[in-house]
Design a protein around this motif. Structure first.
Motif, PDB file in Angstrom:
ATOM      1  N   PRO A   1       0.736  -0.940   0.081  1.00  0.00           N
ATOM      2  CA  PRO A   1       0.023   0.033   0.042  1.00  0.00           C
ATOM      3  C   PRO A   1       0.648   1.176   0.083  1.00  0.00           C
ATOM      4  O   PRO A   1       1.923   1.261   0.451  1.00  0.00           O
ATOM      5  CB  PRO A   1      -0.823  -0.130   1.203  1.00  0.00           C
ATOM      6  N   SER A   2       0.341   2.400  -0.573  1.00  0.00           N
ATOM      7  CA  SER A   2       0.865   3.833  -0.412  1.00  0.00           C
ATOM      8  C   SER A   2       0.984   4.063   1.093  1.00  0.00           C
ATOM      9  O   SER A   2       0.067   3.667   1.792  1.00  0.00           O
ATOM     10  CB  SER A   2       0.410   4.648  -1.139  1.00  0.00           C
ATOM     11  N   ALA A   3       1.871   4.751   1.496  1.00  0.00           N
ATOM     12  CA  ALA A   3       1.655   5.533   2.777  1.00  0.00           C
ATOM     13  C   ALA A   3       0.526   6.323   3.294  1.00  0.00           C
ATOM     14  O   ALA A   3      -0.041   6.039   4.340  1.00  0.00           O
ATOM     15  CB  ALA A   3       3.172   6.237   3.069  1.00  0.00           C
ATOM     16  N   GLU A   4       0.075   7.019   2.150  1.00  0.00           N
ATOM     17  CA  GLU A   4      -1.188   8.088   2.320  1.00  0.00           C
ATOM     18  C   GLU A   4      -2.168   6.602   2.613  1.00  0.00           C
ATOM     19  O   GLU A   4      -3.287   7.090   3.509  1.00  0.00           O
ATOM     20  CB  GLU A   4      -1.417   8.642   1.031  1.00  0.00           C
ATOM     21  N   ALA A   5      -2.530   5.841   1.803  1.00  0.00           N
ATOM     22  CA  ALA A   5      -3.428   4.898   1.851  1.00  0.00           C
ATOM     23  C   ALA A   5      -3.666   4.104   3.290  1.00  0.00           C
ATOM     24  O   ALA A   5      -4.786   3.987   3.867  1.00  0.00           O
ATOM     25  CB  ALA A   5      -3.758   3.931   0.928  1.00  0.00           C
ATOM     26  N   LEU A   6      -2.457   3.732   3.618  1.00  0.00           N
ATOM     27  CA  LEU A   6      -2.297   2.989   5.022  1.00  0.00           C
ATOM     28  C   LEU A   6      -2.608   4.107   6.243  1.00  0.00           C
ATOM     29  O   LEU A   6      -3.307   3.766   7.210  1.00  0.00           O
ATOM     30  CB  LEU A   6      -1.094   2.242   5.147  1.00  0.00           C
ATOM     31  N   SER A   7      -2.457   5.245   6.038  1.00  0.00           N
ATOM     32  CA  SER A   7      -2.440   6.141   7.188  1.00  0.00           C
ATOM     33  C   SER A   7      -4.004   6.608   7.253  1.00  0.00           C
ATOM     34  O   SER A   7      -4.527   6.717   8.232  1.00  0.00           O
ATOM     35  CB  SER A   7      -1.626   7.345   6.763  1.00  0.00           C
ATOM     36  N   ASP A   8      -4.589   6.636   5.907  1.00  0.00           N
ATOM     37  CA  ASP A   8      -5.969   7.224   5.932  1.00  0.00           C
ATOM     38  C   ASP A   8      -6.998   6.062   6.398  1.00  0.00           C
ATOM     39  O   ASP A   8      -7.814   6.131   7.120  1.00  0.00           O
ATOM     40  CB  ASP A   8      -6.148   7.794   4.461  1.00  0.00           C
ATOM     41  N   ASP A   9      -6.846   5.112   5.411  1.00  0.00           N
ATOM     42  CA  ASP A   9      -8.094   4.034   5.756  1.00  0.00           C
ATOM     43  C   ASP A   9      -7.552   2.609   5.346  1.00  0.00           C
ATOM     44  O   ASP A   9      -7.914   2.188   4.288  1.00  0.00           O
ATOM     45  CB  ASP A   9      -9.468   4.324   5.147  1.00  0.00           C
ATOM     46  N   PRO A  10      -6.831   2.057   6.390  1.00  0.00           N
ATOM     47  CA  PRO A  10      -6.258   0.734   5.696  1.00  0.00           C
ATOM     48  C   PRO A  10      -7.476  -0.413   5.517  1.00  0.00           C
ATOM     49  O   PRO A  10      -7.241  -1.347   4.724  1.00  0.00           O
ATOM     50  CB  PRO A  10      -5.339   0.160   6.936  1.00  0.00           C
ATOM     51  N   VAL A  11      -8.487  -0.523   6.071  1.00  0.00           N
ATOM     52  CA  VAL A  11      -9.573  -1.300   6.008  1.00  0.00           C
ATOM     53  C   VAL A  11     -10.366  -1.050   4.763  1.00  0.00           C
ATOM     54  O   VAL A  11     -10.521  -1.988   4.121  1.00  0.00           O
ATOM     55  CB  VAL A  11     -10.433  -0.995   7.173  1.00  0.00           C
TER      56      VAL A  11
ATOM     57  N   ALA B   1      -5.086  -6.383   6.677  1.00  0.00           N
ATOM     58  CA  ALA B   1      -6.214  -7.319   6.903  1.00  0.00           C
ATOM     59  C   ALA B   1      -6.479  -7.971   8.267  1.00  0.00           C
ATOM     60  O   ALA B   1      -7.552  -8.194   8.645  1.00  0.00           O
ATOM     61  CB  ALA B   1      -5.740  -8.697   5.925  1.00  0.00           C
ATOM     62  N   GLU B   2      -5.399  -8.139   9.189  1.00  0.00           N
ATOM     63  CA  GLU B   2      -5.509  -8.679  10.226  1.00  0.00           C
ATOM     64  C   GLU B   2      -6.275  -7.369  11.287  1.00  0.00           C
ATOM     65  O   GLU B   2      -7.163  -7.856  11.913  1.00  0.00           O
ATOM     66  CB  GLU B   2      -4.402  -8.801  11.002  1.00  0.00           C
ATOM     67  N   LEU B   3      -6.041  -6.024  10.925  1.00  0.00           N
ATOM     68  CA  LEU B   3      -6.603  -5.125  11.591  1.00  0.00           C
ATOM     69  C   LEU B   3      -8.159  -4.904  11.127  1.00  0.00           C
ATOM     70  O   LEU B   3      -8.996  -4.812  12.092  1.00  0.00           O
ATOM     71  CB  LEU B   3      -6.088  -3.907  11.255  1.00  0.00           C
ATOM     72  N   SER B   4      -8.427  -5.163   9.677  1.00  0.00           N
ATOM     73  CA  SER B   4      -9.694  -5.350   9.137  1.00  0.00           C
ATOM     74  C   SER B   4     -10.487  -6.213   9.722  1.00  0.00           C
ATOM     75  O   SER B   4     -11.769  -5.955  10.282  1.00  0.00           O
ATOM     76  CB  SER B   4      -9.799  -5.340   7.772  1.00  0.00           C
ATOM     77  N   ASP B   5     -10.104  -7.565   9.990  1.00  0.00           N
ATOM     78  CA  ASP B   5     -10.718  -8.697  10.335  1.00  0.00           C
ATOM     79  C   ASP B   5     -11.011  -8.522  11.882  1.00  0.00           C
ATOM     80  O   ASP B   5     -12.132  -8.613  12.425  1.00  0.00           O
ATOM     81  CB  ASP B   5     -10.222  -9.829  10.206  1.00  0.00           C
ATOM     82  N   TYR B   6     -10.026  -8.068  12.753  1.00  0.00           N
ATOM     83  CA  TYR B   6     -10.382  -7.666  14.037  1.00  0.00           C
ATOM     84  C   TYR B   6     -11.249  -6.669  14.260  1.00  0.00           C
ATOM     85  O   TYR B   6     -12.194  -6.724  15.164  1.00  0.00           O
ATOM     86  CB  TYR B   6      -8.966  -7.370  14.924  1.00  0.00           C
ATOM     87  N   ARG B   7     -11.300  -5.626  13.640  1.00  0.00           N
ATOM     88  CA  ARG B   7     -12.221  -4.518  13.869  1.00  0.00           C
ATOM     89  C   ARG B   7     -13.777  -5.102  13.573  1.00  0.00           C
ATOM     90  O   ARG B   7     -14.731  -4.644  14.166  1.00  0.00           O
ATOM     91  CB  ARG B   7     -11.837  -3.548  12.889  1.00  0.00           C
ATOM     92  N   ALA B   8     -13.770  -5.921  12.341  1.00  0.00           N
ATOM     93  CA  ALA B   8     -14.961  -6.338  11.857  1.00  0.00           C
ATOM     94  C   ALA B   8     -15.706  -7.323  12.894  1.00  0.00           C
ATOM     95  O   ALA B   8     -16.645  -7.230  13.285  1.00  0.00           O
ATOM     96  CB  ALA B   8     -14.695  -6.935  10.362  1.00  0.00           C
ATOM     97  N   SER B   9     -14.865  -8.258  13.532  1.00  0.00           N
ATOM     98  CA  SER B   9     -15.363  -8.988  14.415  1.00  0.00           C
ATOM     99  C   SER B   9     -15.697  -8.410  15.715  1.00  0.00           C
ATOM    100  O   SER B   9     -16.628  -8.846  16.421  1.00  0.00           O
ATOM    101  CB  SER B   9     -13.995 -10.099  15.045  1.00  0.00           C
ATOM    102  N   VAL B  10     -14.845  -7.352  16.085  1.00  0.00           N
ATOM    103  CA  VAL B  10     -15.490  -6.345  17.347  1.00  0.00           C
ATOM    104  C   VAL B  10     -16.707  -5.796  16.863  1.00  0.00           C
ATOM    105  O   VAL B  10     -17.750  -5.735  17.972  1.00  0.00           O
ATOM    106  CB  VAL B  10     -14.311  -5.405  17.610  1.00  0.00           C
ATOM    107  N   VAL B  11     -16.650  -5.085  16.091  1.00  0.00           N
ATOM    108  CA  VAL B  11     -17.843  -4.286  15.647  1.00  0.00           C
ATOM    109  C   VAL B  11     -19.163  -5.283  15.327  1.00  0.00           C
ATOM    110  O   VAL B  11     -20.377  -4.929  15.851  1.00  0.00           O
ATOM    111  CB  VAL B  11     -17.685  -3.447  14.381  1.00  0.00           C
TER     112      VAL B  11
END
Length: 726
Positions: free
Chosen positions: A497-507, A529-539
């Motif tokens: 990913p670009s630095a900007e994309a990862l900083s703005d919204d990696p999910v 993807a780990e962050l995305s899955d973790y957030r999705a599981s919590v939410v």
């Protein structure tokens, strides 16, 4: 005043409520109770010390998720995985492409790879000089490192030795450490320092406030000792839990914060009732028994409410959040033991030193009584105005955006954060946080077309694969089959990913990658993807958490009041106070207001873990004051049958204590606003806001107005109680 321990007639004792009988028993056996309590405290302190050393570090992971399976597949099939940390290498003179710098960079990479516990080490120089591992000005390059093992192994055993050795640098190179594991390795000791520093301020401050309220040294000292007792018992109980579950080190912080707060609250309830019973002319034994009967019942219901609110965290399949459930329940048990069993024995022994020097007659009229009467005369005006103000304060919550925690939770001077800041500003892409796409079987042609499509996604800087490297839909480099392909066992792609994309919204970037139709079956993993899955599981589990929390607390209040309407109103009011708390943390920590005053860096999002923890703690503590006030109101209603008079008198007798206890608890949490770690600041500020709103506006205005509007329906379906006044 001497303690009358003469036996009462057996028939009289048998007819008394169980808690009253318990109170008399504690008076009679006070020396035994105090001796056993001291022995228990010593044992608990020993066990607590072992519990602290047994706490573990945790990662934000979603077991069984796609990213979790992808990581396992990557390790098993290809012998590789996501980097755990990075070293930022800076050329002291010239660029990282200078021959001398390159030669030393290669040697340094080999030295890292030989480090204890290191499975892989690669760098700009050993991977063919990709642009993603070199800064735009050419002064910096990256070494990426994979260290297998759990968080304890990596952060506590490997990094403390590896990092100092590698970051020594040389005449040609300056070396800094960074990456996710290094960020959280630095976070834990800083958070621990924050809590210790805050506790050093809180204890003397709490003592002064308690003395100002109680006007007796012993009455101010005993609640603080009860808080310490609750902490020790809580940690000792965690020692047993550690035999079958992992508990995060951050649970220690919760134990310290809640232990003192609940210890003080519960003891104040009991001491206040002891004073009231004494004012009625009762001897000390009867006064202690009366305090246990009335305040003890309130404390037990309150503790049950707090514990069940935290227990809903068991519904989440994450060890990090479950740790707080274990810790919270354990410290509640400690607080209950201190207030209901130990404190009565203390009162029976030295209760005279906790009584006010000048006995003032109890008044059913006063400021709080008058306030309740005024509110109930115009309930729609006062209640409507208070609700409008609270809804306005809660409105920023509508803009809540969940995101991922990163190095910016650390203070600017933290070395890991400084490393990440350089990477964020100087590198075009985030090679270390690449999204990994794994397939068990794939053909070269399919890989090329798939990589081309992925490279055209917004926010993707480059896609590396066995078929080549691709950027903006074009092939820009040769493939690395040794790295990306296992003989006969499939292939994988690295989506950088670009630095900007990862900083703005990696999910969002992960969702974009998963939305591209693959020509073969794939698993998407990597840190984003780990962050995305973790957030999705919590939410995704938030509705379940809310339903359990509201349902269980409703049942507890129904058992206490035998009413369906009062628990319903209490639930709505507590949801309103939670809305104010979340409005405050969104306005402050997400949007960045007051960031200069508090000294943190806003990221525009909130990690979901801490708000969920705050939700459970704040709801439980809000119910704490609700239970106390409702118990006083119901007691008066049982005696008089007049709802309005019961509310006014209950508020007069309960509000001063609630305000004092709430103020002390709010200051306890507010002390964490000076923390260095943003997580700790968020917890402190948010909880302080919730407690203050709950102990003032909610209890003093909205409770009287709603009870006045409900009238006789308050007690439906039980109607007026038939309990005879005592």
């Amino acid at each position: 005043m001497a303690v009358d321990t003469r036996a009462r007639p057996r028939r009289q004792a048998a007819a008394e409520p169980p808690l009253r009988r318990l109170g008399f028993l504690l008076v009679r056996r006070r020396r035994l109770v105090l001796s056993l309590s001291l022995l228990g405290l010593i044992v608990a302190a020993v066990l607590a010390a072992g519990a602290v050393s047994g706490l573990s570090l945790a990662r934000f992971e979603a077991p069984g998720s796609e990213s979790d399976r992808a990581q396992a597949e990557l390790v098993e099939r290809f012998g590789t995985g996501s980097p755990d940390m990075i070293f930022l290498v800076t050329a002291r003179n010239g660029t990282v492409d200078d021959p001398a710098v390159e030669a030393e960079g290669r040697q340094l990479t080999e030295r890292v790879g030989r480090g204890e516990g290191v499975a892989e080490a690669a760098s700009y120089w050993t991977r063919g000089k990709p642009a993603t591992l070199r800064s735009q000005d050419g002064r910096h390059a990256l070494i990426v490192v994979r260290i297998p093992g759990d968080a304890d192994h990596v952060r506590a055993q490997i990094l403390p030795t590896l990092v100092p050795e590698i970051t020594k640098g040389s005449d040609l190179l300056q070396v800094r450490s960074g990456g996710g594991e290094e960020v959280f390795r630095e976070t834990v000791p800083l958070a621990r320092q924050d809590f210790v520093r805050a506790e050093l301020v809180i204890f003397p401050l709490a003592f002064v406030l308690l003395w100002l309220y109680q006007r007796r040294v012993m009455a101010a000292l005993v609640p603080i000792l009860a808080g310490l007792f609750a902490m020790a018992i809580g940690l000792a109980l965690l020692r047993g839990v550690l035999l079958f579950a992992d508990i995060s080190t951050f649970a220690l912080n919760l134990t310290l914060a809640m232990g003192l707060g609940l210890g003080i609250d519960y003891c104040l309830f009991v001491i206040q009732r002891f004073r009231e019973e004494t004012r009625k002319g009762k001897d000390r034994a009867s006064a202690v028994a009366g305090a246990v009967e009335h305040a003890g019942r309130t404390v037990l219901f309150s503790g049950l409410t707090v514990a069940t609110s935290l227990a809903v965290l068991f519904a989440l399949p994450f060890d990090f959040l479950r740790s707080f459930a274990y810790a919270g329940i354990a410290v509640v048990i400690g607080g209950l033991v201190a207030a209901v069993l130990v404190l009565p024995a203390v009162l029976a022994t030295v209760g005279g030193s906790m009584l006010p020097r000048r006995v003032r007659p109890e008044r059913d009229s006063g400021f709080w009584h008058g306030l309740a009467v005024r509110v109930m005369r115009r309930p729609l005006v006062f209640g409507g105005l208070a609700t409008a103000v609270l809804l306005l304060l809660a409105s920023p919550f509508l803009g809540l955006r969940f995101g991922a925690a990163d190095d910016r939770i650390l203070p600017p001077e933290a070395s890991a954060r400084q490393t990440q800041e350089i990477i964020r500003q100087s590198f075009p892409a985030e090679e270390t946080d690449a999204i990994q796409v794994i397939s068990a079987k794939a053909t070269t042609g399919d890989v090329s077309s798939y990589a081309t499509a992925l490279s055209q996604l917004p926010g993707v800087a480059q896609v590396d694969s066995a078929s080549g490297s691709f950027a903006d839909g074009r092939r820009v480099g040769d493939g690395d089959q040794a790295r990306f392909q296992a003989q006969g066992r499939g292939t994988w792609l690295s989506v950088v990913p670009s630095a900007e994309a990862l900083s703005d919204d990696p999910v969002r970037l992960v969702e974009s990658v998963r939305s591209v139709e693959p020509p073969f079956e794939v698993l998407v993993g990597g840190y984003p993807a780990e962050l995305s899955d973790y957030r999705a599981s919590v939410v995704d589990r938030l509705p379940l958490v809310l339903a359990l929390m509201l349902g269980v607390s409703f049942a507890v209040l129904f058992l206490m009041t035998r009413s369906l309407i009062i628990p319903l109103k209490a639930t709505l009011l507590n949801v309103l106070s939670l809305g104010v708390m979340f409005g405050a943390i969104v306005w402050i920590f997400q949007d960045g207001n007051l960031s200069g005053l508090l000294g943190f860096t806003p990221t525009g999002t909130l990690d979901p873990s801490i708000p969920i923890l705050m939700l459970c703690i704040a709801y439980g503590l809000s119910m704490d004051y609700e239970v106390f006030l409702l118990s006083r109101i119901k007691e008066e209603y049982d005696r008089t049958g007049d709802t309005e008079e019961a509310v006014a008198t209950g508020l007069q007798r309960g509000a001063p204590l609630i305000t004092a206890a709430g103020g002390i608890l709010a200051l306890t949490f507010a002390a964490y606003a000076s923390a260095q770690v943003a997580f700790v600041q968020m917890l402190g500020v948010g909880m302080a806001v919730a407690v203050l709103v709950d102990a003032t506006v909610i209890r003093a205005v909205l409770v009287p107005s709603l009870m006045r509007l409900a009238g006789p329906l308050n007690w439906w379906p039980s109607g007026r109680a038939t309990t005879a006044p005592r």
